[in-house]
Design a protein around this motif. Sequence first.
Motif, PDB file in Angstrom:
ATOM      1  N   SER A  25      -9.353   2.972   6.043  1.00  9.99           N
ATOM      2  CA  SER A  25      -8.903   3.882   4.999  1.00  9.99           C
ATOM      3  C   SER A  25      -7.554   3.432   4.451  1.00  9.99           C
ATOM      4  O   SER A  25      -6.652   3.063   5.222  1.00  9.99           O
ATOM      5  N   THR A  26      -7.397   3.470   3.139  1.00 11.43           N
ATOM      6  CA  THR A  26      -6.121   3.087   2.520  1.00 11.43           C
ATOM      7  C   THR A  26      -5.087   4.198   2.613  1.00 11.43           C
ATOM      8  O   THR A  26      -3.886   3.953   2.466  1.00 11.43           O
ATOM      9  N   THR A  27      -5.540   5.433   2.850  1.00 11.00           N
ATOM     10  CA  THR A  27      -4.613   6.576   2.929  1.00 11.00           C
ATOM     11  C   THR A  27      -4.332   7.022   4.360  1.00 11.00           C
ATOM     12  O   THR A  27      -3.308   7.647   4.626  1.00 11.00           O
TER      13      THR A  27
END
Length: 254
Positions: A10-12
């Motif tokens: 996940s990038t977040t």
Amino acid sequence: MTEDKEVKVSTTDPDSGYMYREGKPEGFFYLDHRTVDVKYNLVTDVFVTAGNVHDSVPYLSRLDRQLQRFGFAVEAVALDSGYLTTPICKGLEKRKIFGVIAHRRFHPTQGLHPKWKFIYDAERDLYVCPQQQELSYRTTDRHGYRHYASDPKQCETCPMLEQCTRSATKRKVITRHIWEDSKEQVRLNRLSKSGKRLYKKRKETIERSFADAKQLHGFRYCRLRGLNNVMEQALMTAAVQNMKKIALHLERRA
């Protein structure tokens, strides 16, 4: 040369894990692995992992933590089918704990005989196929699986060959883990009268505990990102649930 498995990140929230399970939502999640006692349904352990960590991975270490920290005299445990692995079955046997684990449904290759049709002869350490041919022991791989193979000379003239194997060598191979006996004992536990009674309690205890956390305490979603923050939310939720349980129990006693 082995190909590296692609792991989605996940990038977040890199601490979360991408979960894909049949009948479950797909995406980035966290998993709460919790334990409750059968008498009062109090939460005795909470442990959060990324969503791509299998349920069975942290189980034995969390069980040992409770035994050591609280001195619990654990006599029996009831688990769902995700925990039906040979290491867990062997671990429960070593700890002298009566394990009841739900049956896991495997889907064999369409058109081929399922494994249960091959009967294991423990005395001679071999399998017998539906046509009464013997599959003798060949080797044990590094993952602890013993391989039993048929005689291809007999298989090539067998009328059931197409329902048995699609191997180009016309040899049927069955694998059996070195701790398979422990798993078979757990299966027998599940079918016993006490095992059925114990497993029925799961719906009244751990399933209800999770449902209460989701419906009444906002535990359906993570409030903050990061493993430590999610762990904090899980611990606080369990603490509140335990306070309610203790208060209700004291009220009944009074």
